[in-house]
Motif scaffolding. Structure first.
Motif, PDB file in Angstrom:
ATOM      1  N   LYS A   1      39.554  23.566  81.576  1.00  0.00           N
ATOM      2  CA  LYS A   1      39.663  24.336  82.817  1.00  0.00           C
ATOM      3  C   LYS A   1      40.739  25.419  82.775  1.00  0.00           C
ATOM      4  CE  LYS A   1      37.488  21.030  85.804  1.00  0.00           C
ATOM      5  NZ  LYS A   1      37.513  20.336  87.083  1.00  0.00           N
ATOM      6  N   ARG A   2      41.497  25.508  81.691  1.00  0.00           N
ATOM      7  CA  ARG A   2      42.449  26.612  81.579  1.00  0.00           C
ATOM      8  C   ARG A   2      41.717  27.949  81.546  1.00  0.00           C
ATOM      9  NH1 ARG A   2      45.802  25.646  76.425  1.00  0.00           N
ATOM     10  NH2 ARG A   2      43.741  25.080  75.686  1.00  0.00           N
ATOM     11  N   PHE A   3      40.432  27.910  81.195  1.00  0.00           N
ATOM     12  CA  PHE A   3      39.664  29.146  81.094  1.00  0.00           C
ATOM     13  C   PHE A   3      39.096  29.599  82.438  1.00  0.00           C
ATOM     14  CE2 PHE A   3      39.856  27.449  76.850  1.00  0.00           C
ATOM     15  CZ  PHE A   3      40.301  28.556  76.154  1.00  0.00           C
ATOM     16  N   GLU A   4      39.468  28.922  83.493  1.00  0.00           N
ATOM     17  CA  GLU A   4      39.108  29.386  84.830  1.00  0.00           C
ATOM     18  C   GLU A   4      39.692  30.774  85.092  1.00  0.00           C
ATOM     19  OE1 GLU A   4      38.491  25.418  87.540  1.00  0.00           O
ATOM     20  OE2 GLU A   4      40.559  25.995  87.095  1.00  0.00           O
ATOM     21  N   GLN A   5      40.672  31.172  84.271  1.00  0.00           N
ATOM     22  CA  GLN A   5      41.264  32.502  84.407  1.00  0.00           C
ATOM     23  C   GLN A   5      40.216  33.594  84.226  1.00  0.00           C
ATOM     24  OE1 GLN A   5      44.227  32.965  81.366  1.00  0.00           O
ATOM     25  NE2 GLN A   5      42.772  33.043  79.708  1.00  0.00           N
ATOM     26  N   TYR A   6      39.059  33.278  83.642  1.00  0.00           N
ATOM     27  CA  TYR A   6      37.995  34.253  83.460  1.00  0.00           C
ATOM     28  C   TYR A   6      37.126  34.388  84.703  1.00  0.00           C
ATOM     29  CZ  TYR A   6      39.295  34.041  78.511  1.00  0.00           C
ATOM     30  OH  TYR A   6      39.965  34.085  77.334  1.00  0.00           O
ATOM     31  N   GLY A   7      37.506  33.730  85.776  1.00  0.00           N
ATOM     32  CA  GLY A   7      36.818  33.873  87.058  1.00  0.00           C
ATOM     33  C   GLY A   7      35.380  33.386  87.011  1.00  0.00           C
ATOM     34  N   SER A   8      34.483  34.187  87.562  1.00  0.00           N
ATOM     35  CA  SER A   8      33.080  33.773  87.665  1.00  0.00           C
ATOM     36  C   SER A   8      32.373  33.737  86.313  1.00  0.00           C
ATOM     37  CB  SER A   8      32.325  34.693  88.624  1.00  0.00           C
ATOM     38  OG  SER A   8      32.330  36.021  88.127  1.00  0.00           O
ATOM     39  N   ASP A   9      33.003  34.256  85.263  1.00  0.00           N
ATOM     40  CA  ASP A   9      32.433  34.165  83.914  1.00  0.00           C
ATOM     41  C   ASP A   9      32.680  32.802  83.280  1.00  0.00           C
ATOM     42  OD1 ASP A   9      31.517  36.750  84.098  1.00  0.00           O
ATOM     43  OD2 ASP A   9      33.022  37.610  82.762  1.00  0.00           O
ATOM     44  N   PHE A  10      33.436  31.940  83.960  1.00  0.00           N
ATOM     45  CA  PHE A  10      33.729  30.583  83.473  1.00  0.00           C
ATOM     46  C   PHE A  10      32.917  29.573  84.286  1.00  0.00           C
ATOM     47  CE2 PHE A  10      35.896  26.564  84.273  1.00  0.00           C
ATOM     48  CZ  PHE A  10      36.088  26.086  82.992  1.00  0.00           C
ATOM     49  N   THR A  11      32.333  28.615  83.581  1.00  0.00           N
ATOM     50  CA  THR A  11      31.680  27.478  84.221  1.00  0.00           C
ATOM     51  C   THR A  11      32.131  26.221  83.497  1.00  0.00           C
ATOM     52  OG1 THR A  11      29.730  28.777  84.802  1.00  0.00           O
ATOM     53  CG2 THR A  11      29.472  26.381  84.779  1.00  0.00           C
TER      54      THR A  11
END
Length: 170
Positions: free
Chosen positions: A113-123
């Motif tokens: 979930k650290r990649f939530e920084q990519y916003g809507s491009d992250f799932t």
């Protein structure tokens, strides 16, 4: 680690490292400085979060990430219609794709979930539970790149990719 304070008669002597310890410390600091320089160079090219070995995360070398990204973008170029790319458990690829082509439609499907920084491009995605993919992403991608951790040939059957790709019969 040995500390030497001269002749041992005074508490005012400056502590000194043995020559072996000092050499090891210099080597460590040199490696840290080089790692920092390498990280700074990579950060200027793409934004990467640190690897997490506990999650079996090991990032691609820049040359590898660039090569794979260019291949993915070449595949996208063969289509007359818009192409969506899924990066399944390969978070290094996402920033390289975006750097080379900021307009590419790419979705990072990732457990970390650290990649939530990519916003809507992250799932958030657990490849062990492929059916948990949000319905709007099921069968939505024409190009899928998958590189999950701990992968053995029987860990990720084709059926798990069938939830993501439009090209796998479902």
């Amino acid at each position: 680690m040995e500390l030497s304070n001269g002749d041992g008669d005074s508490d005012d002597d400056i502590p000194r490292l043995s020559s072996e310890t000092l050499a090891a410390l210099r080597e460590f600091l040199s490696q840290q400085t080089q790692t920092h320089v390498d990280a700074d160079a990579a950060a200027s090219a793409v934004s990467l979060v640190p690897e997490d070995w506990r999650m079996s995360q090991f990032w691609y070398e820049p040359q590898t990430a660039e090569t794979v990204s260019k291949e993915v973008l070449t595949l996208c170029g063969f289509s007359d219609s818009p192409v969506r790319v899924a990066c399944v458990s390969c978070p290094t690829l996402y920033p390289y794709l975006k750097k080379i082509d900021p307009n590419v439609s790419v979705q990072l499907l990732e457990y970390d979930k650290r990649f939530e920084q990519y916003g809507s491009d992250f799932t958030f995605y657990d490849y062990n539970q492929p059916e948990e993919l949000p319905s709007e992403l099921k069968h939505a991608f024409q190009v899928v790149v998958a590189d999950p951790p701990y992968l053995r040939t029987y860990d990720m059957p084709t059926v798990s990719l069938s939830y993501v790709s439009t090209n796998v019969p479902h």
